[in-house]
Design an enzyme around this catalytic site. Structure first.
Site, PDB file in Angstrom:
ATOM      1  N   ARG A  18       0.487 -12.042  -3.414  1.00  0.00           N
ATOM      2  CA  ARG A  18      -0.251 -12.463  -1.984  1.00  0.00           C
ATOM      3  C   ARG A  18      -0.504 -14.230  -1.628  1.00  0.00           C
ATOM      4  O   ARG A  18      -0.265 -14.482  -0.975  1.00  0.00           O
ATOM      5  CB  ARG A  18      -0.406 -11.508  -1.178  1.00  0.00           C
ATOM      6  CG  ARG A  18      -0.093 -10.204  -0.735  1.00  0.00           C
ATOM      7  CD  ARG A  18      -0.997  -9.997   0.708  1.00  0.00           C
ATOM      8  NE  ARG A  18      -0.074  -8.685   1.234  1.00  0.00           N
ATOM      9  CZ  ARG A  18      -0.902  -6.852   1.809  1.00  0.00           C
ATOM     10  NH1 ARG A  18      -2.441  -6.830   1.489  1.00  0.00           N
ATOM     11  NH2 ARG A  18       0.121  -6.663   1.540  1.00  0.00           N
TER      12      ARG A  18
ATOM     13  N   LYS B 202       5.663  10.027   6.050  1.00  0.00           N
ATOM     14  CA  LYS B 202       6.163  10.359   7.678  1.00  0.00           C
ATOM     15  C   LYS B 202       6.847  10.189   7.704  1.00  0.00           C
ATOM     16  O   LYS B 202       6.946   9.227   8.459  1.00  0.00           O
ATOM     17  CB  LYS B 202       4.547  10.890   8.402  1.00  0.00           C
ATOM     18  CG  LYS B 202       3.431  11.287   8.199  1.00  0.00           C
ATOM     19  CD  LYS B 202       1.970  10.845   8.254  1.00  0.00           C
ATOM     20  CE  LYS B 202       0.831  11.301   8.061  1.00  0.00           C
ATOM     21  NZ  LYS B 202       0.033  10.742   9.290  1.00  0.00           N
TER      22      LYS B 202
ATOM     23  N   GLY C 118       4.059  -1.202   1.589  1.00  0.00           N
ATOM     24  CA  GLY C 118       3.116  -1.321   0.602  1.00  0.00           C
ATOM     25  C   GLY C 118       3.027  -0.321  -0.488  1.00  0.00           C
ATOM     26  O   GLY C 118       3.366  -0.525  -1.460  1.00  0.00           O
TER      27      GLY C 118
ATOM     28  N   GLY D  21       3.456  -3.082   7.281  1.00  0.00           N
ATOM     29  CA  GLY D  21       3.022  -2.639   8.926  1.00  0.00           C
ATOM     30  C   GLY D  21       4.051  -3.496   9.707  1.00  0.00           C
ATOM     31  O   GLY D  21       4.680  -3.731   9.996  1.00  0.00           O
TER      32      GLY D  21
HETATM   33  P1  ADP Z   1       5.210   2.996   2.716  1.00  0.00           P
HETATM   34  O1  ADP Z   1       3.629   2.488   2.294  1.00  0.00           O
HETATM   35  O2  ADP Z   1       6.839   2.314   1.031  1.00  0.00           O
HETATM   36  O3  ADP Z   1       5.656   2.501   3.849  1.00  0.00           O
HETATM   37  P2  ADP Z   1       4.344   5.082   2.677  1.00  0.00           P
HETATM   38  O4  ADP Z   1       3.550   5.254   3.095  1.00  0.00           O
HETATM   39  O5  ADP Z   1       5.024   6.463   3.683  1.00  0.00           O
HETATM   40  O6  ADP Z   1       5.393   4.080   1.848  1.00  0.00           O
HETATM   41  O7  ADP Z   1       4.411   6.976   1.745  1.00  0.00           O
HETATM   42  C1  ADP Z   1       4.055   6.785   0.494  1.00  0.00           C
HETATM   43  C2  ADP Z   1       3.582   7.800   0.765  1.00  0.00           C
HETATM   44  O8  ADP Z   1       4.438   8.615   0.276  1.00  0.00           O
HETATM   45  C3  ADP Z   1       3.021   7.863  -1.560  1.00  0.00           C
HETATM   46  O9  ADP Z   1       1.633   8.168  -1.405  1.00  0.00           O
HETATM   47  C4  ADP Z   1       3.997   9.135  -1.884  1.00  0.00           C
HETATM   48  O10 ADP Z   1       2.526  10.013  -2.411  1.00  0.00           O
HETATM   49  C5  ADP Z   1       4.123  10.261  -0.507  1.00  0.00           C
HETATM   50  N1  ADP Z   1       5.371  10.800  -0.562  1.00  0.00           N
HETATM   51  C6  ADP Z   1       6.299  10.774  -0.762  1.00  0.00           C
HETATM   52  N2  ADP Z   1       6.720  12.256  -1.463  1.00  0.00           N
HETATM   53  C7  ADP Z   1       6.315  13.339  -0.919  1.00  0.00           C
HETATM   54  C8  ADP Z   1       6.416  14.227  -0.664  1.00  0.00           C
HETATM   55  N3  ADP Z   1       7.408  15.086  -0.819  1.00  0.00           N
HETATM   56  N4  ADP Z   1       4.961  15.473  -0.461  1.00  0.00           N
HETATM   57  C9  ADP Z   1       4.211  14.603   0.369  1.00  0.00           C
HETATM   58  N5  ADP Z   1       3.533  13.462  -0.188  1.00  0.00           N
HETATM   59  C10 ADP Z   1       5.190  12.422  -0.563  1.00  0.00           C
HETATM   60 MG    MG Z   2       2.182   3.066   2.967  1.00  0.00          MG
END
Ligand code: ADP
Ligand code: MG
Length: 395
Positions: A37, A198, A352, A375
């Site tokens: 960053r 999610k 992230g 976000g």
């Molecule tokens: P980003 O930060 O890239 O937007 P998210 O915060 O939405 O991603 O999700 C990341 C998290 O999702 C990670 O901590 C990962 O462990 C979890 N994750 C990925 N696949 C699964 C799964 N099948 N079951 C539970 N958690 C999961």
């Molecule tokens: Mg995340």
């Protein structure tokens, strides 16, 4: 495309330029463990210094409770910035008090000072107009380069833009330009890969992507809610029951728009999310009760790789599995490799954990653009107005 004034439209020479950056970096034992960053803010800071501005840098770091808290001090970032810029940076242990004013009064053209964490004042998160005015009194013009914080209407990201002439920094402008251009006129095929935990977090983004992409790949924890919407049992995998109906609407929209929606066909399953747990690979219809899908399986990897390889535009957000643990990292790693190996595509990665995954596999330099805003990039992609951008002067 980007319809706000940037620092290139401003006359900054000899001016006190108050710059909001996103120096919300990870710290360990008082040391910055990832300087991404800080590096991202360099083009703007260099531009301002080279054009003879008096640069006053401000940022938040972590979540202090509206009062000074040494563990969230920005002081450790000063050294990093100093080294990367190759010039002296004065740190002020103050935000809007007399010490800050004295330091600003002593500045000469081309000098940089850094203020303490703006979240040490309760007025920051409250977007208190008095605090915004106090910040504004330090500068002649305001620059927002904190794309990662632009979705928050705080005093240093939004309030102050109503008091001073407000311009976009180069990073913020580039983030917005890249993400909006990707949606507006992508080279086709345009393949989006969504994952993460999610579906509820990303419903807005998926909905918008369905209007733009040719193929939407969904993995990660969110795919199980979609599988349930298709009537497939998923054992003990992560499901958001209240999102099953919206997920059905999502599937219907994909069909209506002619978007190829690809879901995993097999999974790596286990009883628990533990690094040394016993794992198995099963077809998606065969996840037993009590077991969870924690990564996409090898057949799915091949399926997804095929789509990624022929894409001309790729957007990736969200890991394919629990990539933090070795038994469940392969799907995310293979997707990251496939994205990075497609040299004919414009590849954009945001989020992230997705960016953390790219770093883990050392592929960060191999994609076209890595968004610094988790976000904020999601909000922008779903079509929401970002208050930190809306408040800047129109071009
Ligand atoms: P980003 O930060 O890239 O937007 P998210 O915060 O939405 O991603 O999700 C990341 C998290 O999702 C990670 O901590 C990962 O462990 C979890 N994750 C990925 N696949 C699964 C799964 N099948 N079951 C539970 N958690 C999961
Ligand atoms: Mg995340």
């Amino acid at each position: 495309m980007f319809d706000k004034k940037t620092i290139k439209d401003a006359d900054v020479r000899g001016k006190r330029v108050l710059v909001r950056v996103d120096f919300n970096v990870p710290l360990s034992d008082g040391l910055v463990t990832d300087d991404t960053r800080v590096r991202a803010a360099l083009p703007t800071l260099r531009y301002l210094v080279d054009h003879g501005a008096r640069v006053i840098v401000m940022s938040h770091l972590g979540r202090p409770k509206g009062a000074p808290d040494p563990q969230f001090s920005l002081r450790p970032v000063r050294r990093v910035l100093q080294r990367l810029l190759g010039r002296n940076v004065v740190f002020v242990d103050d935000i809007v008090g007399p010490e800050a004013h004295e330091a600003v009064d002593r500045m000469v053209d081309g000098e940089i000072i850094m203020l303490e964490n703006v979240r040490f004042d309760p007025g920051e998160k409250a977007n208190d107009p008095e605090f915004a005015k106090a910040l504004a009194s330090l500068g002649d013009i305001y620059v927002n380069d904190a794309f990662g914080a632009a979705h928050r209407a705080h005093a240093s990201t939004e309030g102050v833009a109503h008091v001073l002439p407000a311009y976009a920094g180069l990073l913020l402008a580039r983030e917005v330009e890249t993400l909006t251009a990707m949606l507006a006129h992508p080279e086709r095929p345009f393949v989006a890969i969504l994952g993460g935990s999610k579906v509820s977090d990303k419903f807005g983004v998926i909905d918008r992507l369905l209007d733009c992409v040719d193929t939407l790949i969904i993995g990660g924890g969110m795919c199980f809610t979609l599988l349930v919407a298709k009537g497939i049992g998923v054992g003990n995998s992560l499901v958001e029951q209240e999102w099953v109906e919206p997920a059905k609407a999502m599937l219907a929209k994909a069909t209506e728009k002619g978007v190829g929606l690809m879901l995993p066909v097999d999974f790596v399953i286990a009883e628990a999310i533990e690094p040394d747990v016993e794992t198995r690979i099963v077809a998606r219809e065969e996840i037993p009760a009590g077991m969870m899908g924690l990564d996409i399986g090898p057949t799915t990897v091949e399926l997804f790789k095929g789509e990624i390889t022929s894409a001309r535009t790729i957007f990736w957000n969200g890991p394919m599995g629990v990539f933090e643990m070795a038994p469940f990292e392969n799907g995310t790693k293979q997707v990251a490799l496939a994205v990075s190996r497609n040299n004919r595509a414009v590849s954009v990665v945001g989020g992230g954990d997705s960016v953390a995954a790219l770093k883990k596999f050392d592929l960060e330099e191999r994609v076209t653009f890595v968004s610094t805003g988790g976000g904020a990039s999601m909000k922008l992609l779903e079509g929401s107005e970002l208050p930190g951008i809306a408040a800047l002067q129109d071009a």
